[in-house]
Scaffold this active site. Sequence first.
Site, PDB file in Angstrom:
ATOM      1  N   GLU A 147       0.829  -1.197   0.000  1.00 43.10           N
ATOM      2  CA  GLU A 147       0.000   0.000   0.000  1.00 43.10           C
ATOM      3  C   GLU A 147       0.872   1.260   0.000  1.00 43.10           C
ATOM      4  O   GLU A 147       1.836   1.365   0.772  1.00 43.10           O
ATOM      5  CB  GLU A 147      -0.876  -0.045   1.257  1.00 43.10           C
ATOM      6  N   GLY A 151      -4.817 -60.773  11.122  1.00 43.66           N
ATOM      7  CA  GLY A 151      -3.438 -60.401  11.430  1.00 43.66           C
ATOM      8  C   GLY A 151      -2.928 -59.313  10.515  1.00 43.66           C
ATOM      9  O   GLY A 151      -1.749 -58.947  10.564  1.00 43.66           O
ATOM     10  N   CYS A 196      -5.584  -3.213   2.215  1.00 45.09           N
ATOM     11  CA  CYS A 196      -5.374  -3.290   3.665  1.00 45.09           C
ATOM     12  C   CYS A 196      -6.656  -3.426   4.479  1.00 45.09           C
ATOM     13  O   CYS A 196      -7.223  -4.505   4.581  1.00 45.09           O
ATOM     14  CB  CYS A 196      -4.559  -2.089   4.123  1.00 45.09           C
ATOM     15  N   LYS A 243      -9.014   2.473  -2.225  1.00 51.00           N
ATOM     16  CA  LYS A 243      -9.324   1.811  -0.955  1.00 51.00           C
ATOM     17  C   LYS A 243     -10.749   2.183  -0.549  1.00 51.00           C
ATOM     18  O   LYS A 243     -11.134   3.352  -0.590  1.00 51.00           O
ATOM     19  CB  LYS A 243      -8.324   2.258   0.107  1.00 51.00           C
TER      20      LYS A 243
END
Length: 638
Positions: free
Chosen positions: A46, A353, A170, A115
């Site tokens: 950023e 077995g 962010c 943003k």
Amino acid sequence: MRHGFIKVAAITPKIRVADPVHNRTVIEEEMEKAYAAGVRIMVFPELCLTGYTCYDLFLQETLLDAAKEQLLILTEKTSGKDGLVFVGLPLEKEGKLYNVAAVLQDGKILGIVPKAHIPVHEEFCERRHFTPGNREPESFMLRGEAIPFGTNILFECDAVKGLCVACEICEDLWVPCPPSTSHAVAGATVIVNLSASDEIVGKDEYREMLVKSASARLSAAYVYAGAGEGESTQDMVFGGHNLIAENGNMLAQGGRFGCETVCADIDIHRLCMERRRMSTYPVGTAEEYEVVPYKMKQLETPLHRNFAGMPFVPTEKTRRDRRCDEILSIQAYGLKKRYEHTECKSAVIGVSGGLDSTLALLVTVRTFDMLGIPRGNIKAVTMPCFGTTDRTYDNACKLARTLGTELLEVDIKEAVTVHFRDIGQDMEKHDVTYENSQARERTQVLMDIANQTGGMVIGTGDMSELALGWATYNGDHMSMYGVNAGVPKTLVRHLVQYYADTCEDEQLAAVLRDVLDTPVSPELLPPVNGTISQRTEDLVGPYELHDFFLYYMLRCAFTPSKIYRIAVPTFAGQYSAAEILKWMKTFYRRFFSQQFKRSCLPDGPKVGSVGVSPRGDLRMPSDACNSLWMAELEKLGS
């Protein structure tokens, strides 16, 4: 790029605060390194062209103009390069300042993503400088060119089917309704995040959890690039924490407190498959989005990604032990419910077995302990015949006695011999009739003892055997509850090993360890010099390979060529490419031809993300044609 693989990188350059010229230079250097390494999507932090910690310097026109100028120079440096580059900077638009990611490719700015969520809490004061970005894209004019500007932009590649990239910045990830959710619903398979998340105690763990959970919830890849060294430490420290996750798995993660580039090969086709598989994944629409197409050369992606050789078995011991205990509980609780429903008080298990019957007996003992039913009500039946060896017979007897169950011995040689006489089977002809007659006689014995005692026959066959059809139809294929039906062979071994390590009974642990050391065998052919003559893995192939094929075919829907591609480096030094291809052909041939056995499986609990139950994970026609898969395998061998 073949098979949907594409290399991505989260890159943290060492910047200088408020020095766009220097920062452009170091970003350019890191870009060139990434191009040379074959990276096709690169993400920088950023505001990295200026530094995140410029604070009120963001209001200075000198800084803003310099950032824009350096962005244009950086854009020119991408000419002739088809990698997609995300770089952060402050950008003024119509008198407001935005915190944006510029998306660069081949000398052009494809889009600018602002943003959406601007924090103003605790140490963050971005609202002092920045305006929340608009969702619906608008045109932003830069040097006479109109560039889409908004959060709702998808960057769609023509070279890789399903490759569609979207961006958030962010804080966008940390809010209750991140933009990435609508991005993914609209079609984005890769989300990138340009971030400047400071370091405080414990924050790295939370950050990792957010990235992993976002990639899981969205069935997407998530590339997170964090600001690091060079940012101001006046009040905060930035660690440069870079992460790349895919569908809930962390593919790569860098260290903190420095500048590091983290790369990973993400699998776009796998992500698309996950969305197809998940019926609740929303049917998306890109109506509110601007889709920006971009071209990319069809280049091979050299794989550096590691694939687990045993995808059903965790490699880390603590996690593996926890997984083993959880699976034993799932098996036991599944059987417990069946006993509570039927009100049965006894169980009948054929003990050979071998590994599978050992695990089934251990699970039944655990179930009876939970129900408060005496272990003596478990009838452990050994049924020696033509192929039984002393070693497996002794282990079966010791195991039954050590666990406190009732040991019953029914020698079936005479009954099978009479049956051979009745149907005209030559005793010296060791064919499939010779083998399966023994398996079916054993099942008849178990069913009849269960009727005598008012009990249930507990199935022992595992998922790997069911996938290959390595079970006698209406023989060991049949039971009243198959506790191992969801457990692959590679995991059976670890479950028995875990029980041996934690049972706190040295006598029992010694028997279990000898069972683990015994070759896997149905013991239906006479022994040679007293030792097992019939080794399952010599006949159908190594179970670790088959479990690998099974996981990536059913869980990931990989094509045969893609499974082969990842198997060769995964098993390098263990199996040659020719051996892998040979056993892959066996796997696909048997998987398709033996579905009729899986179509009528007894009930049994699912324990992991892969299952073959006809009532659960695998609704497949018994007469499906395998020609497409086999044809692809034949091409690999040509």
